[in-house]
Design a protein around this motif. Sequence first.
Motif, PDB file in Angstrom:
ATOM      1  N   VAL A  65      40.359  37.638  39.125  1.00  0.00           N
ATOM      2  CA  VAL A  65      39.865  39.007  39.008  1.00  0.00           C
ATOM      3  C   VAL A  65      38.407  38.915  38.571  1.00  0.00           C
ATOM      4  O   VAL A  65      38.123  38.483  37.455  1.00  0.00           O
ATOM      5  N   PRO A  66      37.467  39.271  39.451  1.00  0.00           N
ATOM      6  CA  PRO A  66      36.050  39.202  39.068  1.00  0.00           C
ATOM      7  C   PRO A  66      35.757  40.150  37.904  1.00  0.00           C
ATOM      8  O   PRO A  66      36.358  41.217  37.804  1.00  0.00           O
ATOM      9  N   GLY A  67      34.853  39.725  37.048  1.00  0.00           N
ATOM     10  CA  GLY A  67      34.485  40.579  35.924  1.00  0.00           C
ATOM     11  C   GLY A  67      33.740  39.796  34.867  1.00  0.00           C
ATOM     12  O   GLY A  67      33.450  38.607  35.036  1.00  0.00           O
ATOM     13  N   PRO A  68      33.458  40.450  33.750  1.00  0.00           N
ATOM     14  CA  PRO A  68      32.631  39.844  32.703  1.00  0.00           C
ATOM     15  C   PRO A  68      33.349  38.800  31.850  1.00  0.00           C
ATOM     16  O   PRO A  68      32.715  38.123  31.050  1.00  0.00           O
ATOM     17  N   ALA A  69      34.653  38.672  32.007  1.00  0.00           N
ATOM     18  CA  ALA A  69      35.427  37.666  31.275  1.00  0.00           C
ATOM     19  C   ALA A  69      36.372  36.988  32.266  1.00  0.00           C
ATOM     20  O   ALA A  69      36.662  37.524  33.338  1.00  0.00           O
ATOM     21  N   GLY A  70      36.861  35.795  31.923  1.00  0.00           N
ATOM     22  CA  GLY A  70      37.757  35.071  32.820  1.00  0.00           C
ATOM     23  C   GLY A  70      39.112  35.737  32.933  1.00  0.00           C
ATOM     24  O   GLY A  70      39.679  36.187  31.940  1.00  0.00           O
ATOM     25  N   HIS A  71      39.640  35.835  34.163  1.00  0.00           N
ATOM     26  CA  HIS A  71      40.937  36.473  34.383  1.00  0.00           C
ATOM     27  C   HIS A  71      41.555  35.915  35.662  1.00  0.00           C
ATOM     28  O   HIS A  71      41.214  36.331  36.761  1.00  0.00           O
ATOM     29  N   PHE A  72      42.445  34.934  35.497  1.00  0.00           N
ATOM     30  CA  PHE A  72      43.171  34.356  36.620  1.00  0.00           C
ATOM     31  C   PHE A  72      44.620  34.795  36.531  1.00  0.00           C
ATOM     32  O   PHE A  72      45.182  34.877  35.439  1.00  0.00           O
ATOM     33  N   CYS A  73      45.223  35.085  37.682  1.00  0.00           N
ATOM     34  CA  CYS A  73      46.595  35.571  37.734  1.00  0.00           C
ATOM     35  C   CYS A  73      47.381  34.806  38.784  1.00  0.00           C
ATOM     36  O   CYS A  73      46.833  34.415  39.815  1.00  0.00           O
ATOM     37  N   PHE A  74      48.670  34.599  38.510  1.00  0.00           N
ATOM     38  CA  PHE A  74      49.559  34.122  39.556  1.00  0.00           C
ATOM     39  C   PHE A  74      50.932  34.727  39.390  1.00  0.00           C
ATOM     40  O   PHE A  74      51.310  35.160  38.303  1.00  0.00           O
ATOM     41  N   THR A  75      51.646  34.794  40.506  1.00  0.00           N
ATOM     42  CA  THR A  75      52.995  35.342  40.503  1.00  0.00           C
ATOM     43  C   THR A  75      53.981  34.267  40.924  1.00  0.00           C
ATOM     44  O   THR A  75      53.634  33.311  41.633  1.00  0.00           O
ATOM     45  N   LEU A  76      55.200  34.461  40.481  1.00  0.00           N
ATOM     46  CA  LEU A  76      56.327  33.624  40.896  1.00  0.00           C
ATOM     47  C   LEU A  76      57.484  34.555  41.219  1.00  0.00           C
ATOM     48  O   LEU A  76      57.716  35.542  40.509  1.00  0.00           O
ATOM     49  N   ALA A  77      58.206  34.250  42.279  1.00  0.00           N
ATOM     50  CA  ALA A  77      59.332  35.088  42.684  1.00  0.00           C
ATOM     51  C   ALA A  77      60.464  34.977  41.676  1.00  0.00           C
ATOM     52  O   ALA A  77      60.770  33.891  41.168  1.00  0.00           O
ATOM     53  N   LEU A  78      61.085  36.119  41.380  1.00  0.00           N
ATOM     54  CA  LEU A  78      62.234  36.133  40.476  1.00  0.00           C
ATOM     55  C   LEU A  78      63.480  35.658  41.198  1.00  0.00           C
ATOM     56  O   LEU A  78      63.605  35.795  42.414  1.00  0.00           O
ATOM     57  N   ASP A  79      64.413  35.124  40.432  1.00  0.00           N
ATOM     58  CA  ASP A  79      65.730  34.777  40.950  1.00  0.00           C
ATOM     59  C   ASP A  79      66.525  36.076  41.010  1.00  0.00           C
ATOM     60  O   ASP A  79      67.064  36.527  40.004  1.00  0.00           O
ATOM     61  N   THR A  80      66.547  36.695  42.188  1.00  0.00           N
ATOM     62  CA  THR A  80      67.205  37.997  42.310  1.00  0.00           C
ATOM     63  C   THR A  80      68.666  37.923  42.695  1.00  0.00           C
ATOM     64  O   THR A  80      69.383  38.892  42.566  1.00  0.00           O
ATOM     65  N   ASP A  81      69.114  36.753  43.161  1.00  0.00           N
ATOM     66  CA  ASP A  81      70.513  36.694  43.575  1.00  0.00           C
ATOM     67  C   ASP A  81      71.417  36.018  42.550  1.00  0.00           C
ATOM     68  O   ASP A  81      72.627  36.044  42.683  1.00  0.00           O
TER      69      ASP A  81
END
Length: 137
Positions: A114-130
């Motif tokens: 996420v661009p901006g004045p401070a560091g902000h990295f994100c990642f997602t992981l799929a939930l175990d839905t079954d």
Amino acid sequence: RAEASGIVLKSELPESLPKVWVDAVQIQVVLRNLVSNALDSATADGRSGEVTVALSAARTELLVEVLDSGGGVTPAQALSIFEPGASTKVGGMGVGLGICRAIVEVHGGRLWVVPGPAGHFCFTLALDTDGQDLPAG
């Protein structure tokens, strides 16, 4: 390392989190790289800073955010930050974030900055839905 550098390391975790199926070692590599980069960024100007790892769950995915009080990423840097050779570190090879993105994508997630004045990295992981166990192997 955070303590020695005068960095406040924080975590923001809900009381309970849903299950995700991951290779723990590979996700540790991703977290270690993102937190290491955040520590570097938070101390880049010689002052003490802060690094936060926050987790939250949505309906189908777990969101992991690594935030730091460093200089952040410009929109122009965000366009190529995951490309090989795109390193701002002295002696850096510029492959760490690309490897992290590949690991996250193999796990069915995505990694972005996420661009901006401070560091902000994100990642997602799929939930175990079954609720089913994965086969051994």
